[in-house]
Design an enzyme around this catalytic site. Structure first.
Site, short mmCIF file in Angstrom:
data_model
loop_
_atom_site.label_atom_id
_atom_site.label_comp_id
_atom_site.label_asym_id
_atom_site.label_seq_id
_atom_site.Cartn_x
_atom_site.Cartn_y
_atom_site.Cartn_z
N CYS A 86 0.81 -1.22 0.00
CA CYS A 86 0.00 0.00 0.00
C CYS A 86 0.84 1.27 0.00
CB CYS A 86 -0.92 0.00 1.23
SG CYS A 86 -2.15 -1.30 1.17
N1 LIG Z 1 -2.87 -6.00 2.19
C1 LIG Z 1 -3.18 -4.85 2.77
O1 LIG Z 1 -2.74 -4.55 3.87
C2 LIG Z 1 -4.14 -3.88 2.11
C3 LIG Z 1 -4.67 -2.85 2.87
C4 LIG Z 1 -5.54 -1.96 2.29
C5 LIG Z 1 -5.85 -2.08 0.94
N2 LIG Z 1 -5.31 -3.09 0.20
C6 LIG Z 1 -5.70 -3.17 -1.21
O2 LIG Z 1 -6.63 -4.22 -1.35
C7 LIG Z 1 -6.46 -4.87 -2.62
C8 LIG Z 1 -6.19 -6.35 -2.40
O3 LIG Z 1 -4.99 -6.48 -1.66
P1 LIG Z 1 -4.56 -7.82 -0.94
O4 LIG Z 1 -3.43 -7.44 -0.04
O5 LIG Z 1 -5.74 -8.50 -0.36
O6 LIG Z 1 -4.00 -8.65 -2.18
P2 LIG Z 1 -3.66 -10.21 -2.23
O7 LIG Z 1 -2.67 -10.39 -3.30
O8 LIG Z 1 -3.36 -10.70 -0.84
O9 LIG Z 1 -5.02 -10.87 -2.66
C9 LIG Z 1 -5.61 -10.65 -3.89
C10 LIG Z 1 -6.26 -11.94 -4.36
O10 LIG Z 1 -6.94 -11.67 -5.57
C11 LIG Z 1 -6.82 -12.81 -6.40
N3 LIG Z 1 -7.09 -12.40 -7.77
C12 LIG Z 1 -6.29 -11.73 -8.63
N4 LIG Z 1 -6.93 -11.49 -9.78
C13 LIG Z 1 -8.17 -12.02 -9.65
C14 LIG Z 1 -9.28 -12.11 -10.50
N5 LIG Z 1 -9.27 -11.57 -11.72
N6 LIG Z 1 -10.36 -12.76 -10.05
C15 LIG Z 1 -10.39 -13.32 -8.82
N7 LIG Z 1 -9.36 -13.25 -7.96
C16 LIG Z 1 -8.26 -12.62 -8.37
C17 LIG Z 1 -5.42 -13.30 -6.15
O11 LIG Z 1 -5.28 -14.66 -6.50
C18 LIG Z 1 -5.28 -13.06 -4.64
O12 LIG Z 1 -5.66 -14.19 -3.89
C19 LIG Z 1 -5.32 -4.12 -3.30
O13 LIG Z 1 -5.85 -3.11 -4.10
C20 LIG Z 1 -4.55 -3.51 -2.15
O14 LIG Z 1 -3.84 -2.36 -2.54
C21 LIG Z 1 -4.48 -3.99 0.77
#
Ligand SMILES: NC(=O)c1ccc[n+]([C@@H]2O[C@H](COP(=O)([O-])OP(=O)(O)OC[C@H]3O[C@@H](n4cnc5c(N)ncnc54)[C@H](O)[C@@H]3O)[C@@H](O)[C@H]2O)c1
Length: 452
Positions: free
Chosen positions: A293
């Site tokens: 992030c």
């Molecule tokens: N991790 C954090 O601390 C955090 C905090 C706030 C916001 N975010 C935001 O939230 C979003 C997700 O982050 P995350 O950390 O959970 O990511 P992550 O990589 O842990 O999880 C994302 C998941 O989405 C799946 N995926 C990818 N493309 C896909 C598709 N087309 N269809 C279905 N599934 C699909 C992946 O296989 C993965 O399991 C991002 O935009 C990130 O910037 C993350």
């Protein structure tokens, strides 16, 4: 039948009977908790959210393109530290939560939250491919009465410029046939105090009815919901929050560089400044930014503002300073070894903590990777300890986490991440020299310690 708030009754009235009917029907299902909920992307954000909805009594389907994650969820086997295995198992066994890699389930869902990754390309342009492919799959199955909420962090305008046209290309009308919101995800993995359930949820819709339905959905499962007027405000909220952190970390990192040059203890300065009960909030220096992030999100904003002819100068400057920190840390190690008449080349360097922040198992964008890469390039031989990351590959070297006592064999230890599970007293006993980039050894006094 559940009734929407009076303001929404009024706003949806001009859209006609159908709008009233679909919004009303969905509101009724949400309040009765019979709405079938989908969460797309079962990562750090999506899985905890899916669990909260399931715990609130909804039937939840998680959709992920990763077959392994799908299999693990269906086996009740948690891979996210913040989701206890027994909680997940209970929900799966009760039939409240299941996972699928097949988007055809979207046809049966009433709501879908999209939590897919939004990385940057090498050029620091947003990589919208994950949102694009998830939305295309949803659009193919979009049906009347459905609510779609984007949660992935992204630039302002994504929901109305990028997602909405895809969904409207189905012929269904926003605010009448289907509903679309943006709600920024604020999860802080590893935070014992604030988890998905008690982090206030901001939500903004394309229309007032969309906002109302989004807020209604979240309020069933989460403690506090903060509705805003539109999707662009909701998108900008997240970017303000993360840009605020990134710039303040950049500022304090620059302070650390200045203090280093002037022989002042930056940690003592910050602690003393933090005694001011107003107008100051402490941020701490470190080896550089990590995670998915803070190093990334502000560049979504600067990319977008560049198109509007505005240079986001604070962001670029903080990005530069934060990006220099791994180099500064390696310089600290070099100097500390030089003071003992040892060059980095050929020295054994043991890194303590390689996850991007304390008490998590996430290595994405971790500054430890940059520091290890630079040390390896300078000819050091590397080992590491991280209770949360059992193995890592750096420049083709496959390393396995060692017990903390491995520090005894090192010429220098570098603390990159201050996990709470590490016995720092023991580390100090074992090591002959420690560069501490996190003030993890606060309270210890020793000639062996070199602080950032
Ligand atoms: N991790 C954090 O601390 C955090 C905090 C706030 C916001 N975010 C935001 O939230 C979003 C997700 O982050 P995350 O950390 O959970 O990511 P992550 O990589 O842990 O999880 C994302 C998941 O989405 C799946 N995926 C990818 N493309 C896909 C598709 N087309 N269809 C279905 N599934 C699909 C992946 O296989 C993965 O399991 C991002 O935009 C990130 O910037 C993350």
């Amino acid at each position: 039948m559940a009734s929407l708030a009076p303001a929404i009754e009024e706003t949806i009235a001009p859209a006609g009977i159908a709008a009233r009917s679909y919004a009303q029907q969905l509101a009724e299902k949400i309040t009765a908790r019979t709405a079938r909920i989908g969460v797309v992307g079962l990562g750090y954000v999506g899985l905890p959210l899916a669990v909260e909805f399931a715990q609130a009594g909804f039937q939840v389907t998680g959709i992920d393109i990763g077959e392994e994650k799908v299999a693990r969820v269906n086996a009740g086997d948690s891979y996210i530290l913040d989701v206890p295995g027994d909680v997940l198992r209970g929900l799966v066994e009760d039939g409240r939560l299941r996972a699928s890699a097949d988007f055809s389930v979207v046809s049966e869902l009433d709501t879908v939250n999209i939590c897919v990754p939004t990385p940057l390309r090498k050029t620091k342009d947003p990589d919208m491919s994950y949102i694009d492919s998830a939305c295309r799959e949803i659009a193919r199955r979009l049906h009347p009465g459905m609510l779609v909420i984007l949660e992935s962090t992204t630039y302002p305008g994504t929901t109305d410029e990028f997602v909405l046209p895809m969904l409207e290309s189905t012929g269904l009308r926003i605010g009448r046939d289907f509903f679309l919101c943006f709600s920024p995800e604020r999860v802080d993995p590893g935070n014992p105090r604030f988890q998905t359930i008690n982090i206030p949820k901001v939500v903004g819709g394309i229309t007032p009815t969309c906002t109302e339905l989004g807020a209604l959905l979240y309020s069933q499962a989460l403690q506090t919901v903060a509705p805003v007027t539109c999707t662009r405000v909701a998108e900008m909220v997240k970017l303000l929050e993360n840009t605020f952190r990134m710039i303040n970390i950049g500022l304090v990192n620059e302070m650390a560089l200045m203090c280093d040059r002037m022989g002042i203890d930056v940690w003592e300065v910050i602690d003393a400044a933090a005694t001011k009960p107003f107008g100051f909030m402490p941020f701490y220096p470190g080896p550089g930014l990590g995670g998915h992030c803070i190093p990334i999100d502000p560049f979504y904003l600067s990319w977008k503002t560049r198109q509007a002819g505005i240079e986001a100068r604070f962001i670029e400057l903080a990005g530069y300073i934060n990006g220099q920190m791994p180099i500064f840390v390696v310089g600290k190690v070099q100097n500390a070894l030089n003071d003992r008449s040892k060059p980095v080349r050929g020295s054994r360097i043991h890194v303590v903590g390689i996850a991007y922040k304390r008490d998590i198992d996430d290595l994405r964008e971790s500054p430890a990777l940059d520091v290890m890469h630079l040390l390896n390039k300078h000819g050091a031989s590397l080992s590491y300890t991280d209770p949360h990351i059992p193995r890592v590959a750096v420049d083709g070297l496959n390393l396995v986490s060692q017990p903390i006592e491995a520090a005894a064999a090192a010429d220098c230890v570098v603390i990159i991440t201050d996990h709470s599970g590490i016995d720092y007293r023991r580390l100090l006993e074992c090591a002959s020299l420690i560069v501490d980039t996190r003030n993890a050894l606060k309270g210890f006094r020793s000639e062996k310690i070199v602080r950032l």
